[in-house]
Design a protein around this motif. Structure first.
Motif, short mmCIF file in Angstrom:
data_model
loop_
_atom_site.label_atom_id
_atom_site.label_comp_id
_atom_site.label_asym_id
_atom_site.label_seq_id
_atom_site.Cartn_x
_atom_site.Cartn_y
_atom_site.Cartn_z
N MET A 9 0.83 -1.19 0.00
CA MET A 9 0.00 0.00 0.00
C MET A 9 0.87 1.25 0.00
O MET A 9 1.94 1.28 0.59
CB MET A 9 -0.90 0.01 1.23
CG MET A 9 -1.89 -1.14 1.27
SD MET A 9 -3.08 -1.10 -0.09
CE MET A 9 -4.10 0.28 0.45
N LYS A 10 0.39 2.29 -0.68
CA LYS A 10 1.11 3.54 -0.74
C LYS A 10 1.05 4.26 0.60
O LYS A 10 0.03 4.28 1.26
CB LYS A 10 0.49 4.43 -1.82
CG LYS A 10 1.16 5.80 -1.96
CD LYS A 10 0.46 6.60 -3.04
CE LYS A 10 1.06 7.99 -3.15
NZ LYS A 10 0.39 8.81 -4.16
N ILE A 11 2.18 4.85 1.01
CA ILE A 11 2.21 5.64 2.23
C ILE A 11 1.46 6.94 1.98
O ILE A 11 1.62 7.56 0.96
CB ILE A 11 3.66 5.98 2.63
CG1 ILE A 11 4.47 4.69 2.85
CG2 ILE A 11 3.70 6.84 3.87
CD1 ILE A 11 5.92 4.95 3.11
N GLN A 12 0.66 7.34 2.95
CA GLN A 12 -0.01 8.62 2.86
C GLN A 12 0.44 9.48 4.03
O GLN A 12 0.81 8.98 5.08
CB GLN A 12 -1.54 8.45 2.91
CG GLN A 12 -2.10 7.59 1.81
CD GLN A 12 -2.13 8.32 0.48
OE1 GLN A 12 -1.78 9.50 0.41
NE2 GLN A 12 -2.53 7.64 -0.57
N SER A 13 0.39 10.77 3.85
CA SER A 13 0.77 11.68 4.91
C SER A 13 -0.26 11.68 6.03
O SER A 13 -1.45 11.78 5.77
CB SER A 13 0.92 13.10 4.36
OG SER A 13 1.06 14.02 5.41
N SER A 14 0.21 11.62 7.24
CA SER A 14 -0.71 11.65 8.38
C SER A 14 -1.32 13.03 8.57
O SER A 14 -2.23 13.21 9.37
CB SER A 14 0.03 11.24 9.66
OG SER A 14 1.08 12.13 9.94
N PRO A 18 -8.64 14.97 7.77
CA PRO A 18 -9.12 15.77 8.91
C PRO A 18 -9.11 14.92 10.18
O PRO A 18 -10.14 14.69 10.80
CB PRO A 18 -10.54 16.14 8.49
CG PRO A 18 -10.97 14.99 7.65
CD PRO A 18 -9.75 14.55 6.90
N SER A 19 -7.92 14.45 10.55
CA SER A 19 -7.82 13.56 11.69
C SER A 19 -7.77 14.32 13.00
O SER A 19 -7.35 15.47 13.07
CB SER A 19 -6.55 12.70 11.58
OG SER A 19 -5.41 13.52 11.65
N GLN A 20 -8.16 13.66 14.06
CA GLN A 20 -8.08 14.25 15.39
C GLN A 20 -6.63 14.59 15.71
O GLN A 20 -6.33 15.61 16.32
CB GLN A 20 -8.64 13.27 16.42
CG GLN A 20 -8.63 13.83 17.85
CD GLN A 20 -9.16 12.82 18.84
OE1 GLN A 20 -9.32 11.65 18.50
NE2 GLN A 20 -9.44 13.26 20.04
N SER A 21 -5.71 13.72 15.26
CA SER A 21 -4.29 13.94 15.50
C SER A 21 -3.83 15.27 14.93
O SER A 21 -3.10 16.02 15.57
CB SER A 21 -3.49 12.80 14.87
OG SER A 21 -2.12 13.09 14.88
N TYR A 22 -4.27 15.57 13.72
CA TYR A 22 -3.86 16.82 13.07
C TYR A 22 -4.29 18.03 13.88
O TYR A 22 -3.49 18.91 14.18
CB TYR A 22 -4.46 16.88 11.67
CG TYR A 22 -4.17 18.18 10.96
CD1 TYR A 22 -3.00 18.36 10.24
CD2 TYR A 22 -5.07 19.24 11.04
CE1 TYR A 22 -2.73 19.55 9.60
CE2 TYR A 22 -4.80 20.44 10.40
CZ TYR A 22 -3.63 20.59 9.68
OH TYR A 22 -3.37 21.77 9.06
N THR A 151 -9.27 7.34 6.84
CA THR A 151 -9.24 6.90 8.24
C THR A 151 -7.82 6.99 8.77
O THR A 151 -7.21 5.96 9.10
CB THR A 151 -9.75 5.45 8.36
OG1 THR A 151 -8.94 4.62 7.49
CG2 THR A 151 -11.21 5.33 7.97
N PRO A 152 -7.24 8.17 8.87
CA PRO A 152 -5.81 8.30 9.19
C PRO A 152 -5.38 7.65 10.49
O PRO A 152 -4.37 6.95 10.52
CB PRO A 152 -5.58 9.81 9.20
CG PRO A 152 -6.93 10.41 9.37
CD PRO A 152 -7.88 9.48 8.70
N TYR A 153 -6.16 7.85 11.55
CA TYR A 153 -5.74 7.26 12.83
C TYR A 153 -6.00 5.76 12.87
O TYR A 153 -5.14 4.97 13.26
CB TYR A 153 -6.46 7.95 14.00
CG TYR A 153 -6.04 7.39 15.34
CD1 TYR A 153 -4.87 7.83 15.96
CD2 TYR A 153 -6.78 6.40 15.98
CE1 TYR A 153 -4.46 7.31 17.17
CE2 TYR A 153 -6.39 5.88 17.20
CZ TYR A 153 -5.22 6.34 17.79
OH TYR A 153 -4.81 5.80 18.98
N ALA A 154 -7.19 5.36 12.48
CA ALA A 154 -7.56 3.95 12.56
C ALA A 154 -6.68 3.07 11.69
O ALA A 154 -6.32 1.95 12.07
CB ALA A 154 -9.03 3.77 12.17
N SER A 155 -6.33 3.55 10.51
CA SER A 155 -5.58 2.71 9.57
C SER A 155 -4.08 2.76 9.78
O SER A 155 -3.35 1.90 9.29
CB SER A 155 -5.90 3.11 8.13
OG SER A 155 -5.50 4.45 7.88
#
Length: 217
Positions: A9-14, A18-22, A151-155
């Motif tokens: 899978m391709k890496i995506q920027s965290s 619109p993640s909670q982390s951001y 799903t940035p955090y979950a995935s």
């Protein structure tokens, strides 16, 4: 979605979704960039270094105390180049941040996989906000690895330690992005990696500007 690491899978920027982390770390990240690296954030162009719009003043740097033996632009063009950096030199730049003490891990990753340690450090800083993102804090994931936009955090993949994150992603970059025939090979420059690494079109310029500040004497 499972957190199991999928090397295809391709890496995506965290920082893309619109993640909670951001939202929780954006302010702190910007303050660190400004106060520690001199990187300011403008409304239109994103990042600027020392108030300048270019990095020409660093284009012909000679060996400095951080182990840079070639021009900074050469490192931008080929992240396979050796950094010559020591663990203590990198730790000096990370002092007082949540990445402090990881210099040896960045240097070892370069030695093991041939990915420039300053480049790896720059990517980790950008993707984790100096280790302050929720993904970094909860999952030891410094690179937003598998933090897909929907799903940035979950995935996002989970690692047992931050050093494991550095080792794994350096190996992945070496094999998938920096080796001819690799899944995402597009060349060895920061720009060519950025075209395949993240959905943020300004990703490579942000990494280069962080690297420029890391490498300044």
């Amino acid at each position: 979605m499972s957190n199991k690491i999928d090397v295809n899978m391709k890496i995506q920027s965290s920082f893309e979704g619109p993640s909670q982390s951001y939202y929780q770390t954006k302010t702190r990240f910007e303050e660190i960039l400004k106060n520690k690296l001199g990187v300011s954030i403008g409304a239109s162009s994103g990042y600027s270094v020392g108030g300048a719009s270019d990095l020409s003043n660093l284009s012909s740097s000679s060996t400095n105390k951080y182990g840079v033996a070639t021009s900074v632009n050469s490192l931008y063009d080929n992240v396979r180049l050796s950094s010559g950096a020591s663990a203590s030199a990198i730790d000096e730049k990370l002092k007082g941040t949540d990445l402090e003490g990881l210099g040896a891990s960045f240097v070892k990753a370069e030695s093991d996989y041939g990915v420039n340690a300053w480049f790896l450090t720059g990517v980790a800083i950008l993707e984790s906000g100096y280790g302050t993102s929720k993904i970094a804090l909860d999952k030891n994931n410094l690179f937003g690895f598998q933090a897909y936009d929907a799903t940035p955090y979950a995935s996002a993949a989970t690692f047992s330690t931050k050093s494991e994150s550095i080792d794994y992603v350096a190996k992945y970059l070496s094999e998938a992005y920096l080796t001819p025939g690799g899944t995402y090979y597009n060349g060895t420059s920061v720009d060519s990696i950025g075209q395949r690494y993240a959905t943020d079109q300004n990703w490579s310029s942000k990494v280069k500007k962080i690297m420029a500040n890391l490498l300044s004497a």
